[in-house]
Design a protein around this motif. Structure first.
Motif, short mmCIF file in Angstrom:
data_model
loop_
_atom_site.label_atom_id
_atom_site.label_comp_id
_atom_site.label_asym_id
_atom_site.label_seq_id
_atom_site.Cartn_x
_atom_site.Cartn_y
_atom_site.Cartn_z
N UNK A 1 35.58 27.80 35.18
CA UNK A 1 37.13 28.25 35.37
C UNK A 1 38.01 28.31 34.16
N UNK A 2 37.59 26.37 34.34
CA UNK A 2 38.93 26.01 33.06
C UNK A 2 38.46 26.29 31.49
N UNK A 3 37.44 27.16 31.38
CA UNK A 3 36.88 27.39 29.77
C UNK A 3 37.67 28.76 29.71
N UNK A 4 37.22 29.85 30.69
CA UNK A 4 37.28 31.19 30.81
C UNK A 4 38.61 31.43 30.93
N UNK A 5 39.28 30.24 31.84
CA UNK A 5 40.75 31.00 32.36
C UNK A 5 41.43 31.43 30.99
N UNK A 6 41.64 30.38 29.78
CA UNK A 6 42.57 30.68 28.71
C UNK A 6 41.65 31.06 27.84
N UNK A 7 40.77 31.11 27.08
CA UNK A 7 40.06 32.16 26.03
C UNK A 7 39.73 33.51 26.72
N UNK A 8 39.49 33.95 28.26
CA UNK A 8 39.27 34.84 28.04
C UNK A 8 40.34 35.98 29.45
N UNK B 1 43.05 35.28 30.56
CA UNK B 1 44.63 35.73 30.63
C UNK B 1 44.31 36.14 29.20
N UNK B 2 44.46 36.30 28.16
CA UNK B 2 44.57 37.28 27.10
C UNK B 2 44.32 38.89 27.60
N UNK B 3 42.59 38.74 28.27
CA UNK B 3 42.06 40.50 28.40
C UNK B 3 42.40 40.84 29.88
N UNK B 4 42.61 39.83 31.11
CA UNK B 4 42.71 40.35 32.18
C UNK B 4 44.59 40.42 32.25
N UNK B 5 45.07 39.62 31.92
CA UNK B 5 46.61 38.94 32.94
C UNK B 5 46.25 37.92 33.94
N UNK B 6 47.63 37.57 34.11
CA UNK B 6 47.42 36.99 36.01
C UNK B 6 47.13 37.30 37.04
N UNK B 7 47.74 38.89 36.56
CA UNK B 7 48.15 39.38 37.86
C UNK B 7 46.12 39.69 38.45
N UNK B 8 45.61 40.48 37.35
CA UNK B 8 44.31 40.81 37.55
C UNK B 8 43.16 39.65 37.57
N UNK B 9 43.74 38.89 37.17
CA UNK B 9 42.84 37.62 37.29
C UNK B 9 42.85 37.93 38.49
N UNK B 10 44.25 36.94 38.99
CA UNK B 10 43.52 36.21 40.46
C UNK B 10 43.24 37.56 41.25
N UNK B 11 43.36 38.65 40.97
CA UNK B 11 42.71 40.07 41.82
C UNK B 11 41.11 40.27 41.74
N UNK B 12 40.62 39.57 40.72
CA UNK B 12 39.62 39.97 39.99
C UNK B 12 38.70 38.70 41.07
N UNK B 13 39.73 37.54 41.12
CA UNK B 13 38.39 36.15 41.80
C UNK B 13 38.55 36.23 43.15
N UNK B 14 39.78 37.09 43.59
CA UNK B 14 39.74 37.63 44.83
C UNK B 14 39.05 38.64 45.65
N UNK B 15 38.51 39.53 44.84
CA UNK B 15 37.61 40.27 44.86
C UNK B 15 35.72 39.60 44.90
N UNK B 16 35.77 38.46 44.10
CA UNK B 16 34.73 37.30 43.94
C UNK B 16 34.68 37.19 45.22
N UNK B 17 35.57 36.49 45.67
CA UNK B 17 35.10 35.51 47.33
C UNK B 17 35.41 36.18 48.53
N UNK B 18 36.08 37.66 48.65
CA UNK B 18 35.04 38.87 49.83
C UNK B 18 33.76 39.61 49.30
N UNK B 19 33.61 39.42 48.31
CA UNK B 19 32.07 39.57 47.89
C UNK B 19 30.44 38.79 48.38
#
Length: 516
Positions: free
Chosen positions: A160-167, A169-187
């Motif tokens: 998490x600490x590696x992909x957060x700043x490198x992938x 935030x630049x490509x998904x942004x904060x809103x999509x990042x939290x939603x993506x991992x929220x969906x991952x938790x649900x799955x």
């Protein structure tokens, strides 16, 4: 039971064990992502990244401890409870950034909402690992259980600490990042429910809840841009005409019938109606004072407006600009509405742009410059405060020619006199002659600058031999005068890397001002 049946049972046991350990890996990654999202978002909207990350991490770890303690009260139906918690983590953590962005311009007590969301998320995440360990305790020896669970947990945190700043935030942004991992938790919860449906009662209601949560987050993920636009519409009074996120900041442009405005992380950087007052005052006193200016260094100033003023001097042969954010400099190189303001300054063949940390660039630099323009953001946090320290100014001294002048934008001497005069004292401590001055910019109010040189004195030039709308000899003479309400009698600390006194002054003064 024959040997074949025993082998099948063992295989199912091993499969279940690895499945649950995979769940540990995923939830560890998701949990740290939610923490990083909250810290980053708080630093975007509230400033002072060190304070925000420190308090967010503290609250999050404390709440995880609370969750771990509460797990002892869960007895019976542990797998079902764990799946339910997964769904709750997914919905709370997943929607956390969207809720925070929307509430920031609306809520008077935004910090209360921020820490409440962080606390709830942390409690839920803190419940997960103890429940998983109890689920695994009949399948794995205790010694192996502890080592495997925590090893997988820490590896997930590293990812998490590696992909957060490198992938992310630049490509998904904060809103999509939290939603993506929220969906991952649900799955994860949904898959465990399917995989162990024989061990969980009333699965239909949980499956329906998981589906509804997943669809809600998928819809929000698709509409993340609309959510961000709504947040910015609520935050800014003028129409938002452009917005993007870089790895370092949120860049927003607004327009009304009179002006175009640039905001970085919600803070106004310039208004097209009066930015010339700021940039003429920033650039021309030092440029006019420096004899035979051929090589100029600009640090900060990624909008190209200071460079525009520098290029008015025909004798300038080379301008080097160092700005951390490549998204910013590219925007002001390619967008016609912005290049019209900076007169296409970045397209001039004499200008070379380096997108690097200014401290590192200056440390490695071996050139000397006839004039240096330093246009950094205000010292609102320690990462910027280092650029106002004695260590940095020693590097400036090495890079400035003996007869040259430099200038530093130095916040408002009216709102933050201790901060302004701390910068002045810091520059004097490394051996510079300082020439503090200020001017009035309608969009900002009174603003301050400190010009520096290794010469013993400064003389106001008789004429400013460049096209200017604002600055002239009379204006410069007025800018050198400070009334009593812009002075401070208090002894001020020198800003060093190991004390960052300037950041403390700045937070105190601007914090008091914003509360009035």
């Amino acid at each position: 039971m024959d040997n074949t049946d025993k082998e099948h049972v063992e295989e199912r046991g091993n499969s279940a064990e690895w499945l649950l350990l995979t769940a540990v890996f995923i939830i560890a990654t998701c949990g740290l992502i939610y923490e990083l999202v909250a810290g980053t978002l708080a630093s975007y909207v509230l400033g002072d990244s060190v304070t925000q990350f420190s308090t967010i991490i503290g609250v999050y770890l404390f709440s995880m401890g609370v969750g771990s303690y509460l797990s002892k009260f869960f007895n019976g139906h542990l797998l079902r409870r764990f799946i339910q918690i997964e769904l709750l983590v997914g919905i709370v953590g997943g929607f956390s950034s969207a809720v925070l962005f929307i509430t920031f311009p609306l809520a008077a007590s935004f910090r209360l909402i921020l820490y409440a969301i962080v606390f709830v998320t942390g409690v839920l995440v803190g419940l997960e690992i103890p429940l998983l360990m109890r689920l695994l305790q009949d399948r794995v020896a205790f010694k192996e259980l502890v080592s495997r669970v925590f090893a997988v947990d820490y590896v997930g945190a590293l990812l998490a600490s590696l992909i957060f700043p490198l992938l992310l935030v630049p490509y998904l942004g904060l809103i999509r990042t939290s939603l993506f991992f929220g969906m991952l938790n649900i799955l994860v919860g949904w898959y465990l429910l399917r995989r162990f449906k024989g061990e969980v009662k009333r699965t239909a209601a949980i499956q329906l809840t998981a589906l509804l949560f997943l669809l809600a987050e998928l819809a929000a993920f698709i509409g993340a841009d609309a959510i961000m636009k709504l947040s910015e519409h609520l935050q800014f009074s003028d129409k938002v005409v452009y917005a993007t996120s870089s790895p370092y900041q949120r860049i927003v442009l607004t327009r009304n019938h009179r002006e175009l405005r640039l905001f970085l992380n919600g803070n106004l950087q310039f208004s097209s109606a009066d930015e010339y007052r700021y940039h003429e005052a920033l650039v021309h006193p030092a440029m006019q004072a420096s004899p035979q200016v051929k090589r100029v260094l600009v640090m900060g100033g990624g909008d190209g407006l200071a460079v525009r003023e520098i290029l008015k001097y025909p004798g300038v042969e080379a301008v080097t600009l160092v700005d951390l954010d490549a998204v910013m400099t590219k925007l002001f190189t390619t967008q016609p509405v912005l290049t019209a303001i900076n007169k296409q300054s970045f397209s001039d063949k004499r200008v070379k742009v380096f997108n690097q940390d200014a401290f590192v660039w200056l440390r490695d630099n071996r050139q000397q410059f006839d004039c240096i323009i330093i246009d950094f953001p205000d010292p609102s946090n320690f990462s910027i405060g280092k650029l106002y320290s004695t260590s940095f100014y020693q590097l400036v001294k090495r890079s400035l020619s003996p007869a040259g002048y430099a200038v530093i934008q130095s916040t408002s001497p009216f709102v933050a006199p201790k901060s302004f005069w701390c910068i002045n004292a810091t520059l004097q401590s490394v051996g510079f002659t300082t020439i503090p001055y200020h001017n009035y910019v309608p969009s900002f109010g009174e603003w301050g600058y400190v010009m520096i040189t290794q010469r013993p004195s400064y003389q106001v030039p008789d004429t400013f031999a460049i096209p200017a709308r604002y600055i002239n000899k009379g204006v410069m003479q007025q800018m050198l005068y400070f009334p009593d309400d812009m002075k401070t009698q208090q002894p001020l600390a020198v800003n060093r890397l190991n004390n960052q006194a300037l950041v403390e002054y700045f937070e105190q003064e601007w914090g008091n001002y914003s509360e009035q």
